[in-house]
Design an enzyme around this catalytic site. Structure first.
Site, short mmCIF file in Angstrom:
data_model
loop_
_atom_site.label_atom_id
_atom_site.label_comp_id
_atom_site.label_asym_id
_atom_site.label_seq_id
_atom_site.Cartn_x
_atom_site.Cartn_y
_atom_site.Cartn_z
N ASP A 42 0.77 -0.92 0.00
CA ASP A 42 0.03 -0.16 0.12
C ASP A 42 1.12 1.14 0.04
O ASP A 42 2.11 1.16 -0.11
CB ASP A 42 -1.04 0.11 1.06
CG ASP A 42 -0.23 0.03 2.55
OD1 ASP A 42 0.94 0.13 2.64
OD2 ASP A 42 -1.03 -0.28 3.58
N SER A 43 0.30 2.46 -0.01
CA SER A 43 1.10 3.71 -0.20
C SER A 43 1.48 4.30 1.19
O SER A 43 2.29 5.18 1.20
CB SER A 43 0.39 4.45 -0.95
OG SER A 43 -0.87 4.97 -0.21
N ASP A 83 -7.90 -7.68 0.44
CA ASP A 83 -6.87 -7.80 1.30
C ASP A 83 -7.60 -7.70 2.51
O ASP A 83 -8.30 -6.69 2.86
CB ASP A 83 -5.57 -6.92 1.41
CG ASP A 83 -5.88 -5.51 2.00
OD1 ASP A 83 -6.90 -4.76 1.07
OD2 ASP A 83 -5.56 -5.07 3.02
N CYS A 109 -12.24 -29.25 7.02
CA CYS A 109 -10.82 -28.55 6.69
C CYS A 109 -9.81 -29.71 6.56
O CYS A 109 -9.69 -30.53 7.52
CB CYS A 109 -10.67 -27.27 7.83
SG CYS A 109 -9.10 -26.48 7.27
N CYS A 131 -6.58 -28.41 6.61
CA CYS A 131 -5.41 -27.87 7.04
C CYS A 131 -4.41 -28.55 8.12
O CYS A 131 -5.22 -29.40 8.79
CB CYS A 131 -5.59 -26.23 7.55
SG CYS A 131 -6.06 -26.28 9.13
N CYS A 185 -6.21 -28.60 11.48
CA CYS A 185 -7.52 -29.39 11.65
C CYS A 185 -7.01 -30.93 11.36
O CYS A 185 -7.60 -31.91 12.11
CB CYS A 185 -8.54 -28.91 10.83
SG CYS A 185 -8.99 -27.38 11.11
N HIS A 192 -4.72 -21.75 10.25
CA HIS A 192 -6.16 -22.31 10.08
C HIS A 192 -6.88 -21.25 9.44
O HIS A 192 -7.46 -21.46 8.30
CB HIS A 192 -6.86 -22.93 11.21
CG HIS A 192 -8.45 -22.92 10.75
ND1 HIS A 192 -8.85 -24.20 10.15
CD2 HIS A 192 -9.28 -22.15 11.19
CE1 HIS A 192 -10.05 -24.04 10.03
NE2 HIS A 192 -10.56 -22.96 10.32
#
Lengths: 363, 363
Positions: A89-90, A261, A299, A301, A304, A330
């Site tokens: 970002d700026s 984002d 899930c 991941c 999990c 997660h």
């Protein structure tokens, strides 16, 4: 940078954003790495969960460790050991939201550091110089992010300032670095339109919509989302800044946005709030004390697959570092998986039923 | 459990400790996982750096999350996702060092929790029951750890109590779980000898020396180390509890000790103190601000392969979670690597020169 839309489902777009550091599948979620690290995660873990791009915060990195340090250590990618695409970002948003004191001038903003009160100046030229040193793949123009509510007169003057700063940014674009403009205009549609038209006249590699989720009611936000998307060129990536609520993201993808984002998955994880296919869970709840099931039964991941809710509750209550690691892992996986599934739904023309299904989950 | 000494270099021993969950190369360092996690590390990372056994703290786990929770979640290995060997202490040391109030009885100790002041009782029978539920591969007897200095009379009564408790522990040994006794006796050699003889009469799977590094001068500690080792059976593992200083560990291996545990690498890492082949480093020092070199040019760990001192300093000053992760990863790797090299030196009969070399590093 190259952007290709491969499939559309009504206005929802499935695309590919190609950069020299790698290709990003869109719609894309960009995890936030404020200070040169996505909090609690290693770069290897970010790749493991399928992150294709992360976001760095110019304001924060400018203050800590400072641009000169990152320059001497070879740029942000090398500094933090991340070789995939990065967007910065700026600094505009943070200058307006974090600095305790600021003075807006024609050529930029004088502000005090939120850390030590020291005096600094960043304008469009400075923002481009810093982002050039950081070496991100996509830079953002320096913009004024106005508060909510703001009167029409102030908002009108502000978009002119933002446009003039955007022109300076464009004139200082760094070689090899894409530059996105930011549409502002508060909740005023005429100003949103003017902001978009003026910025399109200058011409950028992509277009963002900023100044939403600043305190306005959801209804107003959704109106701005719906209104803004068609103002932006079909063949450039469209980025809705700072939005991470599932309902809002679904609405925005439906309208034709491509990039997002938000700190929601990471900050919530550290506070013990976890997103699952059954809804939002607070891991500290007594009912999980002896629960040997996974956080989310659907899930796949690492968290999990290997840990019980009872263990995650124990780690959280004991304030163990591993708690923040496993929770963040997660939540980010869950977000990125949501985007994978959303992209698949666009490809198969089933985005609408995907949207309805997710809108029913109690987040 | 099986213990085999494969090589000796004078009194230094190179051995293999075989358990049903895996074989441990000795001399071995056991990283400390107080609350069901080695702070800041994942189990996979622990394996990656070559940890073959970790230590769990009975006192802490008994209070948080509580024995019943770990029982319902399948024991400590399953709870924390660690399938390699684990040793649990008995809780004795923490009852004496952490509890704000305690009353010693014939059958154990009444104490208050350091967390909420609640009243508890642990004696040898209870310590064995808890360790049985935790399901560690090696349990420790419940002992009294006396303060320094302590008079001879008190120390003499204490070793009799510890021996009587050890007998109760032996009578309550859990199936499939090895049991180590703990030699006490303060700084009194006659009492150390009596403690060892009495415990050897009962007979255990291994023998530990406790009650050192409790405030005594280094010289006294080294005398006790040298004096105690030959009192212990040649064919059983010898464990020097709570010692992690490199000089002390070298002294102890030279005397014939096989196992060590200490929070030094992990706690120091979180405080930004790092162990390197060039000595001890405080990562926050200004001189590292723009240093693009690795933490330790001779280290092959993930941290040293991928990050600069400048980046590590930035993460530490920014209090990022990744700071604690990368620092802990390095320090534990450095400790385990030290033990790998020490074992190799025993195998090649060069332990003495290895010891001299390491004694010259300014830790």
């Amino acid at each position: 940078m190259n952007f290709l839309i491969t499939t559309k489902d009504r206005n929802a777009r499935r695309g590919l954003l190609a950069t020299s550091r790698g290709t990003i599948n869109t719609p894309a979620f960009m995890p936030v790495g404020t200070l040169g690290t996505v909090k609690a995660m290693s770069p290897d873990e970010m790749k493991e969960i399928g992150a294709e791009i992360i976001l760095g915060n110019t304001y924060h990195l400018y203050l800590r460790p400072g641009t000169n340090v990152i320059e001497q250590l070879g740029g942000l990618h090398s500094f933090m050991n991340w070789d995939l695409p990065m967007l910065t970002d700026s600094g505009g948003f943070q200058v307006f939201s974090l600095s305790p004191l600021r003075k807006i001038r024609e050529d930029g903003v004088e502000f005090r550091s939120h850390i030590d009160g020291s005096l600094h100046f960043i304008g469009p030229a400075e923002a481009m110089k810093i982002q050039g040193i950081l070496g991100s793949d996509v830079a953002m123009v320096f913009d004024e992010c106005i508060p909510y509510p703001a009167d029409h007169e102030y908002a009108a003057r502000s978009i002119d300032l933002t446009t003039s700063w955007a022109r300076t940014c464009k004139g200082n674009q760094n070689p090899g670095q894409a530059l996105f403009a930011i549409i502002q205009g508060g909740m005023y549609k005429d100003l949103r339109r003017k902001s978009a038209e003026d910025l399109l006249d200058i011409g950028f590699d992509g277009y963002a919509v900023g100044g939403v989720s600043v305190g306005e009611p959801k209804g107003e936000m959704h109106e701005i989302i719906d209104f803004s998307a068609p103002l932006l060129p079909e063949d450039k990536p469209r980025y809705l800044m700072g939005i991470g609520d599932f309902g809002d993201m679904l609405k925005a993808v439906e309208a034709g946005f491509d990039m997002f984002d938000c700190i929601m998955p990471t900050r919530n994880a550290r506070n013990g709030t976890l997103f699952t296919s059954l809804g939002r869970i607070s891991i500290k709840r007594e009912e999980f004390k002896c629960d040997d099931g996974p956080l989310d039964p659907h899930c796949g991941c690492y968290t999990c697959r290997n840990y019980s809710r009872g263990y995650l509750r124990h780690l959280f209550l004991s304030r163990e570092i591993l708690s923040m690691r496993l929770n963040t892992y997660h939540n980010l996986y869950f977000y990125l998986d949501f985007f994978r599934k959303m992209r698949a739904s666009i490809e198969t023309g089933t985005f609408q039923s995907f949207k309805r299904e997710w809108e029913n989950i109690p987040f």
